[in-house]
Structures are given as structure tokens and as C-alpha cells.
Write a protein that holds these residues in place. Structure first.
Motif, PDB file in Angstrom:
ATOM      1  N   VAL A 207      36.749  80.066  30.479  1.00 45.30           N
ATOM      2  CA  VAL A 207      36.241  79.036  31.380  1.00 45.30           C
ATOM      3  C   VAL A 207      35.088  78.252  30.781  1.00 45.30           C
ATOM      4  N   ILE A 208      34.144  78.937  30.127  1.00 41.11           N
ATOM      5  CA  ILE A 208      32.996  78.215  29.579  1.00 41.11           C
ATOM      6  C   ILE A 208      33.434  77.242  28.489  1.00 41.11           C
ATOM      7  N   SER A 209      34.433  77.635  27.718  1.00 37.51           N
ATOM      8  CA  SER A 209      34.960  76.738  26.699  1.00 37.51           C
ATOM      9  C   SER A 209      35.604  75.513  27.332  1.00 37.51           C
ATOM     10  N   ALA A 210      36.325  75.728  28.431  1.00 38.95           N
ATOM     11  CA  ALA A 210      36.976  74.619  29.132  1.00 38.95           C
ATOM     12  C   ALA A 210      35.955  73.639  29.701  1.00 38.95           C
ATOM     13  N   ILE A 211      34.839  74.159  30.223  1.00 39.20           N
ATOM     14  CA  ILE A 211      33.804  73.298  30.800  1.00 39.20           C
ATOM     15  C   ILE A 211      33.172  72.425  29.731  1.00 39.20           C
ATOM     16  N   PHE A 212      32.801  73.021  28.585  1.00 45.31           N
ATOM     17  CA  PHE A 212      32.164  72.244  27.531  1.00 45.31           C
ATOM     18  C   PHE A 212      33.138  71.224  26.935  1.00 45.31           C
ATOM     19  N   LYS A 213      34.407  71.584  26.870  1.00 50.15           N
ATOM     20  CA  LYS A 213      35.407  70.656  26.350  1.00 50.15           C
ATOM     21  C   LYS A 213      35.533  69.448  27.278  1.00 50.15           C
ATOM     22  N   ALA A 214      35.605  69.713  28.574  1.00 55.56           N
ATOM     23  CA  ALA A 214      35.693  68.616  29.546  1.00 55.56           C
ATOM     24  C   ALA A 214      34.436  67.759  29.522  1.00 55.56           C
ATOM     25  N   ALA A 215      33.271  68.404  29.327  1.00 54.07           N
ATOM     26  CA  ALA A 215      32.004  67.669  29.303  1.00 54.07           C
ATOM     27  C   ALA A 215      31.958  66.663  28.161  1.00 54.07           C
ATOM     28  N   GLY A 216      32.611  66.998  27.048  1.00 57.57           N
ATOM     29  CA  GLY A 216      32.618  66.090  25.916  1.00 57.57           C
ATOM     30  C   GLY A 216      33.246  64.752  26.246  1.00 57.57           C
ATOM     31  N   TYR A 217      34.227  64.770  27.122  1.00 59.70           N
ATOM     32  CA  TYR A 217      34.921  63.534  27.496  1.00 59.70           C
ATOM     33  C   TYR A 217      34.262  62.818  28.674  1.00 59.70           C
TER      34      TYR A 217
ATOM     35  N   THR B 156      36.430  54.940  25.544  1.00 64.62           N
ATOM     36  CA  THR B 156      35.955  55.845  24.491  1.00 64.62           C
ATOM     37  C   THR B 156      36.467  57.290  24.607  1.00 64.62           C
ATOM     38  N   PRO B 157      36.664  57.853  25.806  1.00 67.25           N
ATOM     39  CA  PRO B 157      37.241  59.200  25.847  1.00 67.25           C
ATOM     40  C   PRO B 157      38.632  59.278  25.233  1.00 67.25           C
ATOM     41  N   PHE B 158      39.419  58.220  25.395  1.00 72.24           N
ATOM     42  CA  PHE B 158      40.765  58.217  24.804  1.00 72.24           C
ATOM     43  C   PHE B 158      40.685  58.121  23.280  1.00 72.24           C
ATOM     44  N   ILE B 159      39.739  57.328  22.779  1.00 76.35           N
ATOM     45  CA  ILE B 159      39.556  57.234  21.335  1.00 76.35           C
ATOM     46  C   ILE B 159      39.086  58.573  20.779  1.00 76.35           C
ATOM     47  N   SER B 160      38.167  59.219  21.489  1.00 77.00           N
ATOM     48  CA  SER B 160      37.665  60.534  21.069  1.00 77.00           C
ATOM     49  C   SER B 160      38.782  61.574  21.058  1.00 77.00           C
ATOM     50  N   ALA B 161      39.652  61.508  22.058  1.00 77.53           N
ATOM     51  CA  ALA B 161      40.778  62.441  22.124  1.00 77.53           C
ATOM     52  C   ALA B 161      41.713  62.247  20.930  1.00 77.53           C
ATOM     53  N   ALA B 162      41.933  60.990  20.538  1.00 78.75           N
ATOM     54  CA  ALA B 162      42.786  60.701  19.384  1.00 78.75           C
ATOM     55  C   ALA B 162      42.147  61.231  18.103  1.00 78.75           C
TER      56      ALA B 162
ATOM     57  N   LEU C 183      32.205  67.030  19.912  1.00 80.77           N
ATOM     58  CA  LEU C 183      32.992  65.864  20.319  1.00 80.77           C
ATOM     59  C   LEU C 183      32.204  65.015  21.322  1.00 80.77           C
ATOM     60  N   LEU C 184      31.318  65.648  22.041  1.00 86.93           N
ATOM     61  CA  LEU C 184      30.433  64.928  22.963  1.00 86.93           C
ATOM     62  C   LEU C 184      29.623  63.871  22.221  1.00 86.93           C
ATOM     63  N   ILE C 185      29.111  64.219  21.036  1.00 90.00           N
ATOM     64  CA  ILE C 185      28.301  63.291  20.245  1.00 90.00           C
ATOM     65  C   ILE C 185      29.160  62.116  19.785  1.00 90.00           C
ATOM     66  N   ILE C 186      30.384  62.402  19.353  1.00 89.27           N
ATOM     67  CA  ILE C 186      31.301  61.347  18.914  1.00 89.27           C
ATOM     68  C   ILE C 186      31.574  60.387  20.065  1.00 89.27           C
ATOM     69  N   ASN C 187      31.844  60.938  21.225  1.00 84.83           N
ATOM     70  CA  ASN C 187      32.140  60.117  22.409  1.00 84.83           C
ATOM     71  C   ASN C 187      30.941  59.242  22.764  1.00 84.83           C
ATOM     72  N   GLY C 188      29.746  59.838  22.738  1.00 83.16           N
ATOM     73  CA  GLY C 188      28.537  59.075  23.037  1.00 83.16           C
ATOM     74  C   GLY C 188      28.290  57.979  22.019  1.00 83.16           C
TER      75      GLY C 188
ATOM     76  N   THR D 228      30.634  55.068  22.573  1.00 83.30           N
ATOM     77  CA  THR D 228      30.202  54.281  23.734  1.00 83.30           C
ATOM     78  C   THR D 228      29.006  53.401  23.380  1.00 83.30           C
ATOM     79  N   PHE D 229      28.048  53.954  22.666  1.00 80.92           N
ATOM     80  CA  PHE D 229      26.871  53.195  22.226  1.00 80.92           C
ATOM     81  C   PHE D 229      27.301  51.994  21.399  1.00 80.92           C
ATOM     82  N   LEU D 230      28.219  52.226  20.453  1.00 85.40           N
ATOM     83  CA  LEU D 230      28.715  51.137  19.601  1.00 85.40           C
ATOM     84  C   LEU D 230      29.442  50.090  20.430  1.00 85.40           C
ATOM     85  N   GLY D 231      30.275  50.544  21.372  1.00 91.03           N
ATOM     86  CA  GLY D 231      31.011  49.605  22.214  1.00 91.03           C
ATOM     87  C   GLY D 231      30.097  48.725  23.042  1.00 91.03           C
ATOM     88  N   VAL D 232      29.023  49.325  23.602  1.00 87.85           N
ATOM     89  CA  VAL D 232      28.065  48.545  24.391  1.00 87.85           C
ATOM     90  C   VAL D 232      27.325  47.559  23.494  1.00 87.85           C
TER      91      VAL D 232
END
Length: 491
Positions: free
Chosen positions: A397-407, A438-444, A461-466, A469-473
Motif C-alpha cells: 500500500v505505501i508503495s502504491a500511495i507514493f506512486k500515485a503521488a508522483g502523478y 504532464t502526468p501522461f508524459i511522465s507515465a510515458a 518520478l514526482l520530480i520529473i512530473n514537477g 510542469t514547471f517547463l510547461g508553465v
């Protein structure tokens, strides 16, 4: 310990929570529910937040995680502390300066209404998933240890669990939670210490010999510097810990709502620093508990369950240890799970009522009625998500939570970083599309990186997603003109 005895003990525990609810919910207003009238003592908030941060996931999953990843979780915990320092020095001053009820109101001040609504929506999605995962874990243990003996179906266990939370939070909200969290944290830590003490006693070995056995066991390995591909690499874990703390605490209405009940900024900063520091030894104790459970199972010839989340519950309640451990385990688990779940329900209600619905200009009586309906509606949604997760869960469960948090938290990280560290003016209409893409790009990236580069992303992956998003903005922004009113800049 019989199931009936456990029911009586747990019933007594909830009776105490309801008494606290009645005392703190007297003459409550929306300000009481949302901000606790801003008169909480920082040390009470800090102690309660420690339990809320740990939650039932830490209580169950972290000890079980030792079997597969050793003590490498401590690498993330070290990163957590530095993340708390960032929150104290950068985020809290902004929140207090703007006198926020919901921290996502900052996004409206900095960018505009579209970004504000998008940010709040990402929080609602993130916290709904996280709170549901945590409550799923607790409901599963309750089902296994109590309700299954009475042939009560899982869905009814879930409904009862959520209903109890709703009953003791709908009046006082965050003011009630500040005090219930204090009791729940005490029970969680008591369960941790007493279980460790019991295991050491049952092993019937000198402490020096136990220490030597654990030190020589590969399951207690803490640092991984020599494998860049591994998800347990130190730098991956440490940086993930820093950013997970920033987003799952500093950019999370649930955790920040408690900080905003402190009397002033100085108290709120002391709260974050102290409970951030306390997080390190407490998590080390949870990992030590996991190592002791594995050592005890090995010495006693106990077959371990397939799912690591089941190791601690099985040994604690399976008749292997003293009967009182089963009781303290159940109280500790319920306290841990409810200390995060009740505040999650309150923060979700706060965010949806304040950020999504047009209640800011309503009178107290009308907005209070809407708040009560939202509180009930959020409870129903959480029940549905838990039941859905029950059908598909196949991982820790803890792994699932952190994985979801990344997106889900990644876009919030990118937008807040842009707002706090640049002076550029971004297109408010385009930012929500950036946050959604950005979550879809991160997933790819996560999918193809092992194939193309033999590199596996972990929680970083959270850092990549962030960053995406920063670059996109940035791409949809421009420099501020000198004539622009600088009052929109909270810094």
C-alpha cells in the motif's frame, strides 16, 4: 483476545473521541471547522501531526517493507527532514502573509481562477486516493481480526469505519482533530514501543546478540550507493524524500490546515521543524520493529504471508505474542489510520467547499449547511474508492500511495515552484492544460526508460512530473511589465 473483547475496547476508544468532539464542537462556526479559530498551541499540533504523518500505512507497511527493501526507507526519511525545512522557511511565510483558509487560494492570487480551480482539483484527487488507500488498509485488518468472525461483509466494515469518522468530525472539524490526533499519536507510539519490547522478551536473547544478528542480516542494509539502476539508490531516495515532503505536506491542504491553526507564523514554523526532526527516530523504530518481526518469525519457524503488509498484523494478532499485544496493536492501528483519515476528510471538505463551490460570499448559516452536505458526500466517495481498490489491490500500500503521488502532486509542485521562484506572468487559461498533460508524459517516460536506457524510475518520478510542469508553465509565460500591479505577488 476474543473478537467480542476487541469490539468492546475499540468501542470505548471511539466513545472517547466522541466526547472530545462534543467538547471541541460547542458553538462551532466555519472558522472553527476550517482553522480552529487560530488558537492552537504549536507543540500540541506538532505531536498530533506526527501521528497523522505516520498513518496506518506506516504502521503496517513500513515494518513489512523491511523484508524486501531493508532499511533503505531511511534514505527517504532523511530527505523528509530537509523537505520540512523548506516548508517552514518558504511556504509557511506565504500562507500566513495571505491569511489563507485553503492554501490553494494562493494560486488565484498568483495566477488566476483557472489555475486555482485546477490546483484544488489535483489536491482533491490526490487526497481522495491517499485517504482511501490508508482506510482500505485499516478496514482490511478490522475485517480480518474482528468482523469476519461475525460474517460481516467487507463493504459493511468500510461503511461503519467511514461513518464513525464523519460522526466525530462534522461539528468541530480541524479543532476536534487537533486534540484527537494527540491521543491517537500517543496510542500509535505506545503500540510501537510495547511491541518491540515484547518481541525482545520473546526472543529470549541478550540485547547484544539481537543487535549483532540484526546488524549481520542483509535486511537491515540502509544505504545503496553502488547501484544507479536500483530504485533504492541513495540519491533517488533522498531527493524523492525531500520533494515528497514538500508536496504531500507543504502543498497538501490536509497537513497545512493543521499548521494554519497555530497562533502565528513563528509557532507554525517551530511546529514543522520539531515534528520533522521527530520523524527520523520514529521511522527508525518502525523499521527496527520490522527487522525484529522477521527475526522472531525465523527463530519460531513461522511461515510469512505473501503480502508484506500482513506480517505485522499476523504476528501481533495470531496468538504468537502475549494477548495484550493484540489489543495494543489494534488500538495503535486504528489510531494511526484515523489520525490521517479524519483530517483528510476534513481537508477534502474544506477544499471542495472553499475552493470549488461559490461559498465565500454566502452567509454563515447557508455556507455551513453546504459544508455539512459536502462532508457527507466526500465520505460516500471515499467508501466507493475503497471498495474499488479492494478489487484490484496487488501491491504494497505505501508503495502504491507514493506512486500515485508522483502523478497527482507533481503538477502542484511545478506550478508552486514557478509561482514562488519566478516573477513571470503565466497564461491562466493554459496552465490547467499543462497540469493535465504532464502526468501522461511522465507515465510515458516511466514506461520507456527501462527499455531505452535500462533505467528504472522510483518515487523520484514526482520530480520529473514537477519539472515538466514547471517547463510547461514557462513556455506559456512572459515577463511582467513594469506597469503591472505588483500587489498580485504575495512575496
Amino acid at each position: 483476545m476474543s473478537s467480542t473483547s476487541l469490539v468492546i475496547i475499540i468501542g470505548s476508544y471511539f466513545a472517547l473521541l466522541f466526547v472530545i468532539s462534543l467538547l471541541t464542537g460547542k458553538n462551532s462556526s466555519n472558522d472553527t471547522f476550517y482553522r480552529g479559530n487560530r488558537n492552537s498551541q504549536w507543540y500540541v499540533v506538532a505531536f498530533g501531526m506526527l501521528g497523522a504523518s505516520l498513518s496506518g500505512v506506516t504502521f503496517i507497511s513500513v515494518p513489512g517493507w523491511v523484508q524486501t527493501t531493508g532499511f533503505t526507507y531511511m534514505q527517504m526519511v532523511m530527505g523528509y527532514f530537509f523537505g520540512y525545512l523548506v516548508i517552514a522557511q518558504i511556504l509557511l511565510p506565504v500562507y500566513y502573509k495571505l491569511k489563507l483558509t485553503s492554501i490553494y487560494e494562493y494560486l488565484e492570487t498568483r495566477f488566476g481562477k483557472n489555475t486555482y480551480k485546477a490546483g484544488a482539483s489535483f489536491f482533491l484527487l490526490s487526497r481522495l486516493i491517499g485517504a482511501s488507500f490508508r482506510l482500505f488498509l485499516m478496514a482490511s485488518v478490522l475485517q480480518l481480526t474482528i468482523f469476519s468472525h461475525y460474517n460481516i461483509p467487507f463493504y459493511l466494515t468500510v461503511i461503519v469505519t467511514i461513518s464513525l469518522i464523519w460522526l466525530y468530525t462534522f461539528r468541530g472539524g480541524i479543532k476536534t482533530i487537533i486534540w484527537t490526533d494527540t491521543i491517537q499519536t500517543f496510542l500509535l507510539l505506545a503500540a510501537l514501543v510495547l511491541t518491540i519490547t515484547e518481541l525482545i522478551s520473546q526472543l529470549n536473547m541478550p540485547l547484544s546478540e539481537i543487535f549483532t544478528s540484526l546488524k549481520e542480516d542483509t535486511s537491515t542494509r540502509m544505504f545503496v550507493f553502488d547501484d544507479w539502476v536500483s530504485k533504492q539508490n541513495f540519491f533517488k531516495q533522498f531527493l524523492s524524500g525531500v520533494f515528497i515532503t514538500i508536496v504531500m505536506t507543504g502543498l497538501d491542504q490536509d497537513m497545512m490546515q493543521k499548521n494554519l491553526t497555530c497562533r502565528n507564523l513563528n509557532d507554525a514554523q517551530k511546529n514543522v521543524r520539531w515534528y520533522g526532526f521527530a520523524f527520523i527516530p520514529v521511522n527508525f523504530l518502525f523499521l527496527s520493529l520490522g527487522a525484529l518481526l522477521l527475526l522472531y518469525a525465523s527463530k519460531q519457524g513461522i511461515a510469512l504471508p505473501e503480502k508484506t503488509d500482513d506480517i505485522y498484523p499476523m504476528i501481533a494478532t495470531g496468538g504468537f505474542l502475549s494477548p495484550y499485544i493484540a489489543v495494543i496493536f489494534m488500538l495503535g492501528l486504528i489510531a494511526a489510520a484515523y489520525s490521517s483519515a479524519d483530517s483528510a476528510l476534513t481537508s477534502l471538505t474544506t477544499s471542495f467547499t472553499v475552493d470549488i463551490l461559490p461559498t465565500k460570499k454566502m452567509d454563515e448559516r447557508k455556507s455551513r449547511r453546504i459544508r455539512l452536505l459536502v462532508h457527507l458526500g466526500v465520505s460516500v466517495v471515499i467508501v466507493c474508492i475503497i471498495l474499488a481498490f479492494h478489487l484490484i489491490n496487488k501491491t504494497n500500500v505505501i508503495s502504491a500511495i507514493f506512486k500515485a503521488a508522483g502523478y497527482t502532486y507533481g503538477p502542484l509542485l511545478g506550478v508552486y515552484a514557478f509561482g514562488l521562484f519566478t516573477k513571470r506572468k503565466a497564461n491562466d487559461r493554459l496552465i490547467p492544460f499543462v497540469m493535465l498533460s504532464t502526468p501522461f508524459i511522465s507515465a510515458a517516460i516511466d514506461l520507456f526508460s527501462p527499455i531505452l536506457f535500462n533505467f528504472h524510475f522510483g518515487f523520484e518520478l514526482l520530480i520529473i512530473n514537477g519539472a515538466l510542469t514547471f517547463l510547461g508553465v514557462c513556455l506559456c509565460s512572459q515577463k511582467q511589465k513594469k506597469s503591472v500591479n505588483t500587489k498580485t505577488d504575495p512575496l
